[in-house]
Design an enzyme around this catalytic site. Structure first.
Site, PDB file in Angstrom:
ATOM      1  N   HIS A 307       0.930  -1.144   0.135  1.00 19.07           N
ATOM      2  CA  HIS A 307       0.056   0.071  -0.011  1.00 19.07           C
ATOM      3  C   HIS A 307       0.954   1.286  -0.015  1.00 19.07           C
ATOM      4  CE1 HIS A 307      -3.468  -2.541   1.929  1.00 19.07           C
ATOM      5  NE2 HIS A 307      -3.545  -2.554   0.615  1.00 19.07           N
ATOM      6  N   ALA A 329      -4.018   0.924  25.828  1.00 17.64           N
ATOM      7  CA  ALA A 329      -5.215   1.500  26.028  1.00 17.64           C
ATOM      8  C   ALA A 329      -6.558   0.772  26.551  1.00 17.64           C
ATOM      9  CB  ALA A 329      -5.546   2.436  24.511  1.00 17.64           C
ATOM     10  N   GLY A 330      -6.177  -0.445  26.346  1.00 20.92           N
ATOM     11  CA  GLY A 330      -7.354  -1.398  26.622  1.00 20.92           C
ATOM     12  C   GLY A 330      -7.840  -2.027  25.649  1.00 20.92           C
ATOM     13  N   VAL A 333      -5.630  -7.021  22.060  1.00 22.15           N
ATOM     14  CA  VAL A 333      -4.530  -7.107  20.953  1.00 22.15           C
ATOM     15  C   VAL A 333      -3.912  -8.702  21.074  1.00 22.15           C
ATOM     16  CG1 VAL A 333      -2.260  -6.363  20.193  1.00 22.15           C
ATOM     17  CG2 VAL A 333      -4.015  -4.910  20.975  1.00 22.15           C
ATOM     18  N   PRO A 334      -3.921  -9.344  19.968  1.00 21.29           N
ATOM     19  CA  PRO A 334      -3.600 -10.990  20.158  1.00 21.29           C
ATOM     20  C   PRO A 334      -1.942 -10.738  19.923  1.00 21.29           C
ATOM     21  CG  PRO A 334      -4.334 -10.438  17.808  1.00 21.29           C
ATOM     22  CD  PRO A 334      -4.740  -9.091  18.615  1.00 21.29           C
TER      23      PRO A 334
END
Length: 645
Positions: A307, A329-330, A333-334
């Site tokens: 991209h 930030a909560g 996330v894997p």
């Protein structure tokens, strides 16, 4: 519901990154959370720019699969042809979609169309999008083209923000709302639509940069939850028309959406704005996110991915840094993209267990008629062909004549005679044979303006008729009395020779039957005043053919007939006919039966028609060049007998 685990540092794909403070998105033209992109519904209709029939058919198939009452495509725009209708399938039936030359007319005549799907190229997409932006009914524009200059994209984004129009793209596949609306080719083929259950809504909404990866998200989400509610690929350019936050806020405010998914990538800082929204509570629904491109850290230099915007311009734009910020930030996330499905399942199962999400009963899998060509490619159907052709094939990369690629036809120097041999006889004949064919075409090309075929062509041309009509007028005179003697001559001489008749016996039998010998006789020429055309053909055959038994037989017949009258010579029709029989029989490309069958099919008269067409066209052009007036036959050349008989 928005709490999640921090990004692990031991994952092989992601290196530990220092904690970074969120930074503002660069030069964003659209205001965050403006909700400019209109939510799609089962009644959403669009205008498609470009004659993209395959994409439109895919959209209609999706509509039918979702049990929409009417097609989502209201009209198409194609400026290079007049207004017309294009035919498409609606299930097993057919429907017509209007095609207009201007966006203005299409929008005016279809005021219910609120989405503009542009397949314009990067060269023309700027002007075509500007035209769409001034239409008051258009609320969302999807720009599919890649390579749109960033300056033009930013100008379009500014115009769209001023008019309250949402933009998806550029460089996007579009978006999809299961059960409602599909932009272009989003979601892939119908089998992928079915496998990912995109025919009915789920509870998970996603936003991605990559269109290709959005298809992967459809699959991942379907396998680990009750499916996709909506998905949008915003495009991979540096300045997309809408950003992650725009769509995530739409999803967050939609009570039907229970889980949000973000698939970001290396480059840009839009993910930090999402992290801010989660930290502030503006996004309060569970959000699962991953930024692809963590492998960039393996390289000692900055890597530009596929991209335009996929290149980190500083540490904060790396995928690893953004994953860490999102996790802090909560956001869920894997540890890697491979575990994204597991994270979706974990969050989804937790909502189901807590009662916040109640899965709906699965609907019946819809049946969509498969397009015949696709079914045939899959080996599911067969049917007898209406036509069979064995001489040419234009389906592959290169046109073929009787199996020979056109490039080879030229590289081998086959010429007109060689091409004729391939298309008429499905054989590559020896050079002397193709030269003979070309000689016949040259000799039969014309015989002056007085013969009936040329006369008819000239009269038609002077009457103002077009070339094809004038040529047809001349060709229709070819028959037993003009030019059509070749097949008959070949049959007479060959059958007599094969039967073992002596030339004298053959002539006697024809005289007793009161039949003319086709190929014998000329008005002017005689043995003492030979026809030069016959001489050329005869000498060429004698010099190059392996054997000329039928020609020799015809010349012996000529010796018999000229004793009665000097002009009963072997004429040009007869000479060409017998020489051609000798050619087919002696060249080694055909058996005796095959050679005789070709003659019986009329190929000899075909040679005359082909050759004489050259002359007829010449006479037509000549009359047009000379600007000859309408022909009227002189009355003094007509004998009037009216009233006397």
């Amino acid at each position: 519901g928005a709490s999640g685990s921090a990004a692990p540092t031991a994952a092989a794909e992601q290196e530990a990154a220092p904690t970074v403070e969120p930074t503002a998105a660069p030069a964003a033209e659209a205001s965050a959370g403006g909700h400019d992109v209109v939510d799609f519904s089962a009644g959403t209709r669009c205008i498609v720019y470009g004659l993209q029939t395959r994409a439109v058919q895919g959209m209609l198939d999706f509509d039918f699969m979702c049990k929409r009452r009417s097609p989502s495509v209201a009209a198409m725009v194609f400026p290079f042809s007049g207004n017309h209708y294009s035919k498409f399938y609606w299930g097993t039936d057919e429907t017509l979609i209007p095609v207009y030359t201007t966006t203005e007319e299409a929008a005016a005549k279809n005021p219910d169309a609120t989405v503009f799907v542009s397949f314009a190229s990067f060269r023309s997409v700027f002007t075509t999008t500007q035209e769409a932006l001034v239409q008051p009914t258009i609320k969302t524009i999807a720009i599919i083209a890649e390579g749109v200059p960033e300056s033009q994209t930013r100008m379009l984004n500014k115009m769209a923000a001023e008019k309250g129009v949402g933009i998806i793209g550029p460089a996007t596949v579009g978006g999809i709302k299961p059960g409602c609306f599909r932009i272009g080719n989003t979601g892939g083929m119908l089998d992928n639509i079915l496998m990912s259950k995109l025919y009915r809504p789920g509870s998970v909404a996603y936003v991605s940069k990559s269109g290709g990866m959005s298809n992967e998200l459809n699959n991942v989400i379907c396998r680990n939850s009750n499916g996709v509610y909506e998905g949008v690929a915003i495009g991979g350019d540096r300045y997309p028309g809408s950003r992650f936050i725009d769509h995530l806020l739409r999803y967050n405010d939609n009570p039907e959406v229970k889980v949000l998914v973000l698939l970001g990538e290396v480059g840009g800082t839009d993910e930090y704005e999402v992290a801010d929204a989660v930290r502030s509570g503006r996004i309060h629904k569970p959000l699962i996110a991953w930024c692809i491109g963590t492998c960039a850290s393996i390289f000692p230099y900055e890597v530009q991915f596929g991209h335009a915007g996929a290149c980190a311009r500083g540490n904060s734009e790396t995928a690893a840094a953004k994953n860490a910020a999102l996790a802090e930030a909560g956001v869920h996330v894997p540890s890697s993209f491979d575990r994204l499905g597991e994270k979706v399942k974990e969050v989804y199962d937790g909502l189901v267990a807590s009662g916040e999400l109640v899965p709906q009963p699965e609907v019946e899998v819809p049946r969509v008629p498969m397009d015949y060509q696709w079914a045939k490619r899959l080996g599911l159907v067969r049917k007898p062909a209406n036509f069979v052709s064995s001489i040419s094939d234009d389906r592959g990369d290169e046109l073929q004549y009787a199996g020979m690629p056109i490039s080879e036809v030229f590289s081998e120097g086959l010429g007109v005679g060689g091409v004729l041999s391939l298309l008429w006889f499905r054989r590559r004949l020896p050079d002397y044979a193709t030269k003979f064919i070309e000689a016949v075409l040259m000799i039969t090309a014309d015989h002056g303006p007085a013969v009936s075929g040329a006369h008819n062509t000239i009269v038609s041309a002077r009457a103002g008729k077009d070339l094809v009509s004038s040529l047809a007028s001349g060709l229709l005179t070819i028959g037993p009395r003009f030019g059509g003697a070749l097949d008959g001559a070949a049959e007479l001489f060959t059958s007599a020779y094969d039967a073992g008749k002596t030339p004298a016996q053959f002539v006697k039998e024809m005289r007793q039957a009161n039949k003319l010998i086709m190929g014998i006789g000329h008005k002017i020429k005689s043995l003492s005043n030979p026809d030069m055309r016959v001489t050329i053909i005869k000498e060429h055959a004698k010099r190059t053919f392996p054997a000329t038994p039928v020609l020799d037989y015809a010349l012996e017949v000529e010796q018999v007939t000229t004793k009665k009258r000097a002009n009963l010579i072997l004429n040009v029709d007869g000479c060409i006919a017998v020489c051609f029989v000798d050619l087919l029989r002696s060249c080694g490309a055909f058996s005796r039966e095959e050679a005789d069958e070709l003659v019986s099919h009329g190929c000899l008269n075909g040679l005359f028609v082909l050759g004489r067409s050259i002359g007829f066209i010449g006479h037509y052009i000549d009359q047009k060049r000379l600007k000859q007036p309408l022909y009227r036959h002189p009355m003094d050349d007509i004998t009037y007998l009216a009233g006397e008989m």
